[in-house]
Write a protein that holds these residues in place. Sequence first.
Motif, PDB file in Angstrom:
ATOM      1  N   ASN A 265       0.624  -1.219  -0.070  1.00 33.30           N
ATOM      2  CA  ASN A 265      -0.290  -0.198   0.153  1.00 33.30           C
ATOM      3  C   ASN A 265       0.581   1.322  -0.153  1.00 33.30           C
ATOM      4  OD1 ASN A 265      -3.001  -1.161   0.290  1.00 33.30           O
ATOM      5  ND2 ASN A 265      -1.786  -1.784   2.154  1.00 33.30           N
ATOM      6  N   LYS A 276      -4.068   7.233   0.161  1.00 30.72           N
ATOM      7  CA  LYS A 276      -4.118   5.910  -0.028  1.00 30.72           C
ATOM      8  C   LYS A 276      -4.004   6.008  -1.817  1.00 30.72           C
ATOM      9  CE  LYS A 276      -7.203   2.814   1.375  1.00 30.72           C
ATOM     10  NZ  LYS A 276      -7.931   1.744   2.043  1.00 30.72           N
ATOM     11  N   SER A 278      -5.533   3.491  -4.763  1.00 30.39           N
ATOM     12  CA  SER A 278      -5.603   2.417  -5.398  1.00 30.39           C
ATOM     13  C   SER A 278      -5.155   1.852  -5.981  1.00 30.39           C
ATOM     14  CB  SER A 278      -7.083   1.905  -5.346  1.00 30.39           C
ATOM     15  OG  SER A 278      -7.491   0.970  -5.572  1.00 30.39           O
ATOM     16  N   LYS A 279      -4.116   0.452  -6.311  1.00 30.55           N
ATOM     17  CA  LYS A 279      -3.415   0.522  -6.921  1.00 30.55           C
ATOM     18  C   LYS A 279      -4.088  -0.556  -7.876  1.00 30.55           C
ATOM     19  CE  LYS A 279       0.915  -1.051  -7.178  1.00 30.55           C
ATOM     20  NZ  LYS A 279       2.301  -2.145  -6.464  1.00 30.55           N
ATOM     21  N   ASN A 280      -5.041  -1.048  -7.550  1.00 30.89           N
ATOM     22  CA  ASN A 280      -6.392  -1.643  -8.450  1.00 30.89           C
ATOM     23  C   ASN A 280      -6.266  -0.852  -9.331  1.00 30.89           C
ATOM     24  OD1 ASN A 280      -6.183  -3.976  -7.167  1.00 30.89           O
ATOM     25  ND2 ASN A 280      -7.737  -2.906  -6.172  1.00 30.89           N
ATOM     26  N   GLU A 285      -7.014   7.828  -2.889  1.00 31.00           N
ATOM     27  CA  GLU A 285      -8.255   8.345  -1.593  1.00 31.00           C
ATOM     28  C   GLU A 285      -7.968   8.846  -0.716  1.00 31.00           C
ATOM     29  OE1 GLU A 285     -10.463   5.698   1.023  1.00 31.00           O
ATOM     30  OE2 GLU A 285      -9.963   4.613  -0.095  1.00 31.00           O
ATOM     31  N   ASN A 323     -11.825  -1.671   3.257  1.00 30.19           N
ATOM     32  CA  ASN A 323     -12.750  -1.815   2.047  1.00 30.19           C
ATOM     33  C   ASN A 323     -13.118  -0.170   2.311  1.00 30.19           C
ATOM     34  OD1 ASN A 323     -15.532  -1.485   0.255  1.00 30.19           O
ATOM     35  ND2 ASN A 323     -14.207  -1.987  -0.905  1.00 30.19           N
TER      36      ASN A 323
END
Length: 409
Positions: A265, A276, A278-280, A285, A323
Amino acid sequence: MYEIVYFYCFNLQIMRKIVILFVFYSMNFDVHSQWIPLSTDFVPNVAVTAFGSSVMTGQTSFGMFDLAVSNDYGNTWVGANLPLSAGITHLITCDSFIYACTPNGIFKSPKNALSWSAFNEGLPNGRVDKICLKNNVLIAEGVNGIYRRNIDGNSWVIVCETSPVGGIYDFDFDDDRIVLAGYNGVAESADMGLNWSVWSDYIFEWTAVALKGDTIIAASKGGVYKKLISSGTISIISDGLIKLWNPSGYDYYGEFEMFHFVGDNIFLCGQTGVYKLSKNNWYWEHTGLSYWTYALADNGLMLFAAKGYDGIWGCSLDQLLTNTSEISAFQSTIEISPNPSCDQITITANCLGNKNIFLSIITSNGLQLANYQITEPATTIDVSTFSSGMYFIKITDGRLVRTKKFLKQ
């Protein structure tokens, strides 16, 4: 006439910036609003490190102490000074030691008992801004350039005396590869400074950079970019970042201070708070902690943020890495009324189920006043003896945390 038009347009841009900043600072980042203040007694905080139950923050020369130390996860703090120091610019913890960068070089202390000594053999006199350790190799950067030292070595040796990108804001390295973020771009070297290549054609200076595997991530006031080292492909990854304004057609996101890795992360902090990634979907965020944040550190359980004159703040990593839809569901079921109040408040928690819900009342200085276990959907608490001011109500089920503000009249 031209002067009048120019004056009007110039002031229109200023007003636009003020409006955008006002909207930004008025936003309620509620998804991860579980950040809590730990201390404002030792400010300004510009550096932080953490290990076990210990947290340490570094102050600038404007502070009463060089260092503030807590051995109970940030609940209580004491001040300390380093020899010959005039403030701390960076802190790291490695193995059994703590390293502090100062205007007078680098100092080193055992973790278990603070006893600082100079760690400057081979290092010219002057300010050191950052130190980094990987694979038993230390790299330090300051006014005299970039230096390298084996962790058990006897002396620092020069890596780069003259930066290929002007003034250096940040750096990172891994084995023989080193990357610099500077005034004139991002420089990278695959042979520890013998040869450099520079990212060019970017309008703003670069203030933060990180290297992880095959990827370089760098931040400027114009956004965040990533480069795949194997292919040389550079792409922008600024989705989710708060855009402050748009001078002369360029996106402006404010200044970024540093990247921080927690496992896979990636966190980023700076002028608009803490994000933060989100690598997806490569989306940033916002974590709910807004305004200037200068440094981040974690101890595996909590993420700590140094926020200048706003002090040191902390947040559960479990909460940050959970999440967001689950977090929102937990948060939306908790209410405080009346707020403000002068005698009592009622905490309504419709999220009990089979969970044990615990509540803490914390002052704006981070002092924990009381703890309760919530066993009913509505719990009334007497606050008539509290001093007037702002308090934080921290509610947790042991994994997720919710923090709400309460005003005592």
